[in-house]
Design a protein around this motif. Structure first.
Motif, PDB file in Angstrom:
ATOM      1  N   VAL A 144      17.331  46.646  81.503  1.00  9.32           N
ATOM      2  CA  VAL A 144      16.511  45.430  81.534  1.00  9.32           C
ATOM      3  C   VAL A 144      16.120  45.076  80.111  1.00  9.32           C
ATOM      4  CG1 VAL A 144      15.597  45.705  83.882  1.00  9.32           C
ATOM      5  CG2 VAL A 144      14.421  46.809  81.973  1.00  9.32           C
ATOM      6  N   SER A 145      16.159  43.775  79.788  1.00 12.56           N
ATOM      7  CA  SER A 145      15.757  43.352  78.445  1.00 12.56           C
ATOM      8  C   SER A 145      15.377  41.883  78.450  1.00 12.56           C
ATOM      9  CB  SER A 145      16.894  43.570  77.440  1.00 12.56           C
ATOM     10  OG  SER A 145      16.517  43.135  76.135  1.00 12.56           O
ATOM     11  N   PHE A 146      14.198  41.554  77.929  1.00 16.99           N
ATOM     12  CA  PHE A 146      13.786  40.180  77.668  1.00 16.99           C
ATOM     13  C   PHE A 146      14.186  39.800  76.250  1.00 16.99           C
ATOM     14  CE2 PHE A 146      10.408  39.731  81.038  1.00 16.99           C
ATOM     15  CZ  PHE A 146      10.747  38.453  81.431  1.00 16.99           C
ATOM     16  N   ASN A 147      14.522  38.516  76.032  1.00 17.17           N
ATOM     17  CA  ASN A 147      14.580  38.037  74.652  1.00 17.17           C
ATOM     18  C   ASN A 147      13.153  37.836  74.146  1.00 17.17           C
ATOM     19  OD1 ASN A 147      13.874  35.671  75.993  1.00 17.17           O
ATOM     20  ND2 ASN A 147      15.516  34.441  75.116  1.00 17.17           N
ATOM     21  N   TYR A 148      12.998  37.542  72.859  1.00 21.26           N
ATOM     22  CA  TYR A 148      11.678  37.633  72.238  1.00 21.26           C
ATOM     23  C   TYR A 148      10.666  36.638  72.795  1.00 21.26           C
ATOM     24  CZ  TYR A 148      12.143  33.399  69.393  1.00 21.26           C
ATOM     25  OH  TYR A 148      12.253  32.098  68.975  1.00 21.26           O
ATOM     26  N   ASP A 149      11.127  35.459  73.259  1.00 19.81           N
ATOM     27  CA  ASP A 149      10.176  34.476  73.778  1.00 19.81           C
ATOM     28  C   ASP A 149      10.123  34.465  75.304  1.00 19.81           C
ATOM     29  OD1 ASP A 149      12.559  33.245  74.472  1.00 19.81           O
ATOM     30  OD2 ASP A 149      12.176  31.391  73.344  1.00 19.81           O
ATOM     31  N   GLU A 150      10.775  35.425  75.927  1.00 18.22           N
ATOM     32  CA  GLU A 150      10.764  35.606  77.374  1.00 18.22           C
ATOM     33  C   GLU A 150      11.395  34.456  78.151  1.00 18.22           C
ATOM     34  OE1 GLU A 150       6.911  36.638  78.862  1.00 18.22           O
ATOM     35  OE2 GLU A 150       6.843  38.531  77.755  1.00 18.22           O
ATOM     36  N   SER A 151      12.216  33.652  77.500  1.00 11.64           N
ATOM     37  CA  SER A 151      12.885  32.574  78.229  1.00 11.64           C
ATOM     38  C   SER A 151      14.065  33.089  79.035  1.00 11.64           C
ATOM     39  CB  SER A 151      13.355  31.482  77.258  1.00 11.64           C
ATOM     40  OG  SER A 151      14.250  32.014  76.287  1.00 11.64           O
TER      41      SER A 151
END
Length: 375
Positions: free
Chosen positions: A351-358
């Motif tokens: 699991v991984s979000f990009n930095y702005d959670e978009s």
């Protein structure tokens, strides 16, 4: 390549994910209701509304075996890397135009167990079951250096130092935590230490001074790292649960006034997601919360949501062996599960979000990677 599939998402406020009950304890690690300025940064939505998803952005299926890890590049909206037990890594662009695979990285002769981005995203570090550590150029996909494990064991975990990408730390199946100078390919004197089990997870704190290593016997050991020499000094030992492999470690430093305490998120193969407070300067841990998550056999990973410290509540995301992706507010005393994404047909590992959670990327045991778009 991509393939279509039927996907379903559901709000899950009533699911039976358990946490401790009772009023918040002194020294709680999340912003309080008084943190209006911080909450304003991300708008007035509830934490549940902030983790609602509009659907699938893209599906990747370039890997033919389990995708052990997915991770977005630092402060980048769409650069995503994946590692797989098929022996390859891939670098994808998911934010600009049509999502696509930019590079397939081939050098390992066995499964790739994990990787890390350098602080400037120009390098990738990977480790494999072939006992080899590889350093890659992320722009060209070229393998720049290979280093064999000094004891000839499988490399099960690897991480860059957060500030100096010349230093890396790798963990192997012989229980060695090993500092490696990637510029020279040498293991410095004083940079190797032994733990009880196979080193299945590694993570630095944000300062780069403290390193935690988790093993397949359920133990987490802290180390103090010397940036100048690469030496490791063993700190504190914490047993999560005897015999339960630690498959993921994620450290978070809480910088706001309302949330001053550093924490460590731990995935353990005893059907548990554990939240620890870092209790002292030697990296000692004190358990704060335990959550039930289906996790017994697979290398399931979890992570903090990047914007968590700007909201009331503290959200983490984890894979799960029931094929779903879980979002938990780890400060809720009851019903901490705030959302569940369903779309994978196999245990969710990465699991991984990009930095702005978009965008959220998730991977599973069949090799499928799904990129989800947040509302």
């Amino acid at each position: 390549m991509s393939r279509s599939m039927s996907l379903a998402m559901s709000q899950a406020g009533g699911q039976s994910i358990e946490g401790p009950h009772g009023p918040p304890q002194p020294g709680t690690v999340v912003p309080t209701q008084r943190a209006e300025a911080s909450k304003a940064i991300v708008g007035g939505k509830s934490i549940g509304e902030n983790y609602a998803f509009s659907g699938v952005h893209h599906i990747f299926d370039q890997h033919t075996d389990s995708v052990t890890m997915v991770k977005f590049a630092h402060n980048d909206q769409g650069l995503l890397a994946c590692s797989s037990l098929d022996g390859t890594l891939s670098i994808c662009q998911v934010a600009e135009g049509q999502p696509r695979v930019l590079h397939t990285l081939r050098h390992h002769n066995a499964g790739v167990t994990g990787f890390d981005w350098s602080s400037t995203n120009d390098l990738l570090l990977s480790g494999g079951e072939d006992g080899v550590v590889c350093l890659w150029s992320s722009s060209s996909g070229t393998c720049l250096r290979t280093v064999s494990d000094q004891s000839g064991a499988n490399v099960l975990s690897c991480v860059f130092h957060p500030f100096n990408s010349n230093w890396a730390v790798v963990g192997n199946s012989n229980g060695l935590v090993q500092v490696l100078n990637m510029s020279t390919g040498h293991y410095p004197k004083g940079g190797t230490s032994k733990v009880a089990g196979q080193v299945t997870a590694l993570n630095f704190d944000s300062s780069g001074k403290t390193l935690w290593a988790g093993d397949d016997k359920g133990t987490i050991v802290s180390f103090l790292f010397d940036l100048g020499s690469g030496c490791l000094k063993k700190g504190k030992r914490c047993v999560a649960q005897e015999g339960a492999a630690i498959t993921s470690l994620s450290a978070r430093t809480w910088a706001s006034r309302e949330a001053p305490n550093p924490t460590l998120l731990v995935s353990a193969s005893c059907n548990a997601l554990l939240l620890y407070r870092v209790a002292d300067k030697d990296g000692g841990l004190r358990l704060k919360r335990k959550f039930n998550v289906a996790h017994m056999y697979q290398p399931v990973r979890s992570t903090f949501c990047p914007l968590m410290s700007f909201r009331q509540g503290a959200c983490v995301v984890t894979g799960c062996e029931d094929c779903s992706v879980l979002f938990l507010d780890v400060e809720r005393d009851q019903r901490p599960l705030i959302n569940r994404l369903q779309g994978h047909a196999a245990p969710v590992l990465g699991v991984s979000f990009n930095y702005d959670e978009s965008l959220l990327a998730t991977s599973d045991a069949t090799g499928l990677v799904i990129v989800w778009k947040r509302q």
